[in-house]
Design a protein around this motif. Sequence first.
Motif, short mmCIF file in Angstrom:
data_model
loop_
_atom_site.label_atom_id
_atom_site.label_comp_id
_atom_site.label_asym_id
_atom_site.label_seq_id
_atom_site.Cartn_x
_atom_site.Cartn_y
_atom_site.Cartn_z
N SER A 223 -9.90 -21.67 -10.54
CA SER A 223 -9.84 -22.85 -9.69
C SER A 223 -8.39 -23.30 -9.52
N GLY A 224 -7.89 -23.27 -8.28
CA GLY A 224 -6.53 -23.69 -8.01
C GLY A 224 -5.47 -22.66 -8.36
N VAL A 225 -5.86 -21.45 -8.75
CA VAL A 225 -4.91 -20.41 -9.15
C VAL A 225 -5.01 -19.24 -8.17
N ALA A 226 -3.86 -18.81 -7.65
CA ALA A 226 -3.84 -17.64 -6.76
C ALA A 226 -3.92 -16.37 -7.60
N LEU A 227 -4.78 -15.44 -7.19
CA LEU A 227 -4.96 -14.19 -7.94
C LEU A 227 -4.26 -13.04 -7.23
N LEU A 228 -3.50 -12.27 -8.02
CA LEU A 228 -2.83 -11.07 -7.51
C LEU A 228 -3.32 -9.86 -8.29
N THR A 229 -3.05 -8.69 -7.75
CA THR A 229 -3.32 -7.45 -8.47
C THR A 229 -2.24 -6.45 -8.09
N MET A 230 -2.13 -5.36 -8.86
CA MET A 230 -1.15 -4.32 -8.53
C MET A 230 -1.71 -3.44 -7.41
N PRO A 231 -0.86 -2.84 -6.61
CA PRO A 231 -1.35 -2.00 -5.51
C PRO A 231 -2.17 -0.83 -6.00
N ARG A 232 -3.12 -0.39 -5.16
CA ARG A 232 -3.86 0.83 -5.44
C ARG A 232 -2.92 2.03 -5.27
N PRO A 233 -3.28 3.21 -5.85
CA PRO A 233 -2.40 4.38 -5.75
C PRO A 233 -2.00 4.72 -4.32
N ASP A 234 -2.94 4.62 -3.36
CA ASP A 234 -2.59 4.96 -1.99
C ASP A 234 -1.61 3.97 -1.38
N GLU A 235 -1.65 2.70 -1.88
CA GLU A 235 -0.75 1.69 -1.35
C GLU A 235 0.68 1.87 -1.86
N TRP A 236 0.85 2.46 -3.04
CA TRP A 236 2.20 2.74 -3.55
C TRP A 236 2.95 3.63 -2.56
N LEU A 237 2.23 4.55 -1.91
CA LEU A 237 2.86 5.49 -1.00
C LEU A 237 3.10 4.88 0.38
N LYS A 238 2.29 3.89 0.75
CA LYS A 238 2.36 3.36 2.11
C LYS A 238 3.36 2.22 2.25
N THR A 239 3.66 1.51 1.18
CA THR A 239 4.48 0.31 1.28
C THR A 239 5.84 0.53 0.64
N GLU A 240 6.84 -0.07 1.24
CA GLU A 240 8.18 0.02 0.67
C GLU A 240 8.26 -0.81 -0.61
N SER A 241 7.63 -1.98 -0.60
CA SER A 241 7.64 -2.83 -1.78
C SER A 241 6.30 -2.72 -2.47
N ALA A 242 6.31 -2.16 -3.67
CA ALA A 242 5.06 -1.90 -4.39
C ALA A 242 4.81 -2.99 -5.42
N GLY A 243 5.09 -4.23 -5.05
CA GLY A 243 4.87 -5.33 -5.97
C GLY A 243 3.44 -5.82 -5.90
N PRO A 244 3.12 -6.87 -6.66
CA PRO A 244 1.75 -7.41 -6.65
C PRO A 244 1.34 -7.88 -5.26
N ARG A 245 0.06 -7.77 -4.97
CA ARG A 245 -0.50 -8.26 -3.71
C ARG A 245 -1.70 -9.12 -4.02
N ARG A 246 -2.17 -9.87 -3.03
CA ARG A 246 -3.33 -10.73 -3.23
C ARG A 246 -4.57 -9.87 -3.52
N ILE A 247 -5.40 -10.35 -4.41
CA ILE A 247 -6.61 -9.62 -4.76
C ILE A 247 -7.61 -9.71 -3.61
N GLU A 248 -8.33 -8.62 -3.36
CA GLU A 248 -9.26 -8.55 -2.25
C GLU A 248 -10.66 -8.26 -2.77
N LEU A 249 -11.63 -8.39 -1.86
CA LEU A 249 -13.02 -8.18 -2.25
C LEU A 249 -13.24 -6.77 -2.78
N GLU A 250 -12.56 -5.77 -2.18
CA GLU A 250 -12.70 -4.40 -2.65
C GLU A 250 -12.27 -4.24 -4.11
N ASP A 251 -11.30 -5.05 -4.54
CA ASP A 251 -10.84 -4.98 -5.93
C ASP A 251 -11.89 -5.51 -6.89
N LEU A 252 -12.74 -6.43 -6.41
CA LEU A 252 -13.78 -7.00 -7.27
C LEU A 252 -15.01 -6.11 -7.33
#
Length: 600
Positions: A223-252
């Motif tokens: 409650s009131g806290v933004a949730l992040l997660t680390m990129p999936r393996p395929d995202e490490w290859l697609k993005t220049e910045s492989a930092g944390p991203r917002r958590i999505e329904l697929e992650d849950l």
Amino acid sequence: MRRLRSILLTLVIDMVLVLLAWAGAFWLRFNLEVPPEFRALAIESAPLCVLAYAAGLAAARVYRHVWSYTGLPELRQLTLGVALGALLCTAMVLMLRLPAFPRSVMLLHPLIALLLLGAVRIAARTLAERRMSFRADGRPLVIVGSLADASDALRALKGSHQWQPVAIVSPVASEVGRAIQDIRVMGPVGSLAEVCAATGAQTALVASPPGSSERHEALLASSGVALLTMPRPDEWLKTESAGPRRIELEDLLGRAAVQLDVAGLSELFSGRTVLVTGAGGSIGAELCRQIARFGVARLVCVDVSEFAIYQLEQELREAHPQMQGVYYTANVRELERLRAIVQAQAPAVVFHAAAYKHVPLMEELNEIEAVQTNVLGTLNMARVAGECGAKRFVLVSTDKAVNPTNVMGASKRLAEQVVQGVAALHPQTQYVSVRFGNVLGSSGSVVPLFTRQIARGGPVTVTHPQIVRYFMTIPEASQLVLQAGLMGESGQIFVLDMGEPVKIVELARMLIRLSGRTEQEIPITFTGLRPGEKLFEELLASDETSVPTPHPKLRVAKTSGPLPEIDAVLRWVAQAGPAPSAADLRAWLRSLVPEYTAPR
């Protein structure tokens, strides 16, 4: 050249330390005061020591290491190199029979050498980590996960100046109070909001793997806290910045990665022509992306939507410029158009994903559309695939084909049957069907609908509080379709392991929380079941059984009952015309699909 200079510099430093250890061994042997005759002996034997240890360390491949990344594996290799050097040095001293050589030096020296060589490497690693340490002015961040998961996340965050980890919440009760890298476990996952309040953090990084219970628990406690997660393996290859991203329904709701027979799929696709219908849709487009990875010679993409096929063309041209892509706008209802495409391209493998799938829309006013596309379109594509001698034909089916209560589901069950019927006419082609449930984020699914409703400020509309559905991600579904197409024998219907069913109302609540809102701000309303909709979907009919396959997420359904006559199906559709009565159409479907129970 630069690498050679680096190796030579490392070798010189190591040999200086080896000589210091040699002097230190003599010094300790004679209680800090070496007699003159033994001092001369130490100097005389020093070249033997240097030569032996240089050979031992080189044999252990120590000079491949980078000091700033020294860890336990590198220290183990260093120990081996020192041991080899000590054995070689001892052998040389004994062979030369140096007079009155103190043998205890041969025991003391490798210990001191290992200590010095290890210390300089650990110092280099410490300095490197200090340069990459978290900045004190970074935003406070709480890590969610066990100490093992938190360790991986902290390692990935090293060098990030944006975040300053301040606490860990762990699902393991025995870890509370312990610490890693001076960051303490301050409580269980359920105390996330309290820990964030105590540390001043407004963001939490969920380090637990996708689909874990900790992710869901963190969402409920956030409650009131933004949730992040680390990129999936395929995202490490697609993005220049492989930092944390917002958590999505697929992650849950995500699950363990699909185990693909990469060698088998490469053999099936590499250097061949593959055709995908419905290529512009969610599943069809992902099938194209996955197939392109396996070195297909030519990928033929067919879709009725001009815009969808244009978007796919732009994406694949950029992602796989070396692949030959062929893009058609065509309707699977038109047999001669499909025949012309197949004769021109001669595909070895065909994936048929073109279909109408929206249950309420096909239930009223558009029943004949479901039959024309889902049944006749499938029959057309299956026939031309057999005529051109395709090696495999794969129909993408649905769990709604099991004990169907709606026209869409009955039409897909009849599509499975006509594929089995065509399989008997073309034994050189392997025909298989693959059933699965709802796919997260696919066009027409509840997730985009709920997302739009939340963006408007609600309410989120759910048909029934007890309605449940199976869900999987688009990549997972597509990969299992490929795997089933590789494994299947002609006429088989594959059932995917969809995991545990999810209540749609829980799905809505998760999406509301992921948006940073509460159920008080975005209410949920229940609208009642729509025409033809069931409370739950099945993957196997009651008169069916299934048998396991070598793949843990695939089973084969055993069906019973006679198959429809292909010519009779074609005659009825032709005679029905563009607007048959709904009652006649449902009665015809029921005659061919006995398990179909049409609403009164």
